[in-house]
Design an enzyme around this catalytic site. Sequence first.
Site, short mmCIF file in Angstrom:
data_model
loop_
_atom_site.label_atom_id
_atom_site.label_comp_id
_atom_site.label_asym_id
_atom_site.label_seq_id
_atom_site.Cartn_x
_atom_site.Cartn_y
_atom_site.Cartn_z
N GLU A 207 0.81 -1.23 0.00
CA GLU A 207 0.00 0.00 0.00
C GLU A 207 0.84 1.28 0.00
OE1 GLU A 207 -0.77 -2.60 1.97
OE2 GLU A 207 -2.76 -3.17 1.26
N HIS A 276 -10.22 -4.47 10.96
CA HIS A 276 -10.85 -4.28 9.65
C HIS A 276 -12.13 -3.48 9.75
CE1 HIS A 276 -8.03 -7.42 8.58
NE2 HIS A 276 -8.32 -7.25 7.31
#
Lengths: 473, 348
Positions: A207, A276
């Site tokens: 990322e 998450h």
Amino acid sequence: MAIEIKMPALSPTMEEGTLAKWLIKEGDTVKSGDIMAEIETDKATMEFEAVDEGTVGKILVAEGSEGVKVGTVIATLLAEGEEAGAEPAPAATEQAAESAAPDAPKDAAPAPEGGEPHKAETGARQLFEAAKHDSDIADPALPEGTEMVRMTLREALRDAMAEEMRADDRVFVMGEEVAQYQGAYKVTQGLLDEFGERRVIDTPITEYGFAGIGTGAAMGGLKPIVEFMTFNFAMQAIDHIINSAAKTNYMSGGQMRCPIVFRGPNGAASRVGAQHSQNYGPWYAAVPGLIVIAPYDAADAKGLLKAAIRSEDPVVFLENELLYGRSFDVPKLDDYVVPIGKARTMRAGKDVTIVSYSIGVGLALEAAEKLAAEGIDAEVIDLRTLRPLDTQAVLRSVKKTNRLVVVEEGWATCSIASEISAVVMEQGFDDLDAPVLRVANEDVPLPYAANLEKLALVNADKIIAAVKKVTYR
Amino acid sequence: MAKAPATRTAQPPVPNRERPNEPVPYAASKDELLALYKQMLLIRRFEEKAGQLYGLGFIGGFCHLYIGQEAVAVGLQSALDGEKDSVITGYRDHGHMLAYGIDPKVIMAELTGRAAGISKGKGGSMHMFSTEKKFYGGHGIVGAQVSLGTGLAFKHKYSGDGGVAMAYFGDGAANQGQVYESFNMAELWKLPIIYVIENNQYAMGTSVNRSSSEDQLYKRGESFRIPGIQVDGMDVLACRGAAEEALAWVRAGKGPIILEMKTYRYRGHSMSDPAKYRSREEVQAVRDKSDPIDHIKKLLEEQGVQEEDLKTVEQAIRKTVNEAADFAEQTPEPDVAELYTDVLVERY
């Protein structure tokens, strides 16, 4: 006794699916691990494996059947010695097969008191259910008689990207699984086929690196769309979003722009635990130099994503996984663009203003509906853009209703709700007949257990309680 | 009887993949040499002046000087095509800007935080850009320019504009994770980029040996199949020669390449660094033995350039730098209204 084979839930939010294909027929023997059928969800076609051994008794749902509800008995499996066509056993609960069998060894852990196997009800499901609510009010900017098309939010986002990519060769999309896999959440479905691998680019799981590459490409003059599989993973990349993308135009005295869109799902999904399940809206909205968008319905998702891609500024575009499969009306227009920075009145009312954004809007609409039954007329405002905030829209509504509740699927501390309350106190104090209340998630990392998750998340009842408090009912 | 041993060939091992040639020092003409000398001297005098202005309080905050490393930026960038090749670096960026032909006045005025500065006074020493000259900063977060530079290379390839990106970073940044994330994608996608590691031996106060398990930094691309070359960064012609070789590699579509430039900074990491981590003798030895400007001066003398001509050059450069400094001290600060401009490009 015959074993019932039921339509499985193949994703946390799946309610029904298509039984695309049977790979077994009546009379076949199956053993655990054999693939029995292909089932299509809104995201993908999945293979459905046998868990038990036996002979296929009856196939009860023909292949090609659409809209088969999760839990529907689709076939029966006969144990040894049973005859085909035997009556299926009385309905057992879904988890029965996994829980202790009656002849379990004596030293097995005792069932908890009142421990009937039960399917847990999650908090995310409440959010998901509430997202069935449509706005009462059509977008006033739409020409009268505009035809509407029902489509999922996922499709609306895809169409927005495809339309902008057709119009401008500088636009490309990169991220994990966006190309060959067709998107981890299928948002980029079909883009590779249309635009090819030059413009739809699979990245390694990296990322920080690809956020930096996208940002550099934007500085060089391209218009990248960087997809994060979820914004939780963008924590690895937040340095480039903030230090590189957001500050460049200012630091260069307006010389070097960074027209990039960082997009992906944000907020709590279903039962995915603390790492998450976080709403980054307040984080990014705190940073000057960024545009932050968090749409609720499919029309806004499409129109705002198109606006985001066209913008010369860096945009953080926060989607919600629970909303991807939800269908809404989207205007059938060649070029539907929604202006950035404008809130939308989703429901008109006079007694109280409920402000929210993203999936919170569904809850706000659900609460408003229930409140209407009790004679409380709530106005619901969807902020749509978190930076810049349309504070005037909120202040105008508060001037009318004199009461404000801010709903947020996220933590209350240092939240968008906190910001709205501060703005209304500073600029709308005299219009208030009650303190502004924030209705948000509990101040804990999101737990996994379904009952705890449900307690932690914001819901319509909490909104209703807050509204009653500010309306003194 | 035992089997006869297999016959061995005397051939050296064949590399399992193509490697760039060992670069040769650039054969500069007298005029080229003089041009390189002028650029290096401009950087040296400019940085000395910046140091003075910092001491006088005209320049604030962090200010990282390039003194000692001049041959790197000048040698490498002299090989680039300013029309299409892009350059990006970290916070020690004054030298790279001067080497890419950016007006010393607007750089110095940025250092003093003035409206006429290249970033209108809103960037400062570490945040300067010239998209016109294809210089993309000037980045304050260690290592960020490596991913951003890889993005510039992505743009060159995407647009098919024939350009190459040159991304500079230090021995300190060479330990950042995003450098390797970028290496991976750059090689995977065969992006046209030259990664330049300016190894000046110290990441602030930590020497390479104390911070890097593999201190031969040119090898850092090996596990990504990116070839690396170690270069004498104190010799401008070696730098230029390496750039030629690297450009040939990258322009041929072979993907990225790494140049490790062995160099040395004479001053502290920034103006506030007393440099207690190394001895005065160490610095003096480098100055005496391998100063890049003394080196090129000798080459010029060998080519028959008269001492008098070099003096004329020196005077002209001092004049340029003094004018830049006077300008930077006198030109006004930004208008207060500038506080709120350039946050966003568009209005919403």
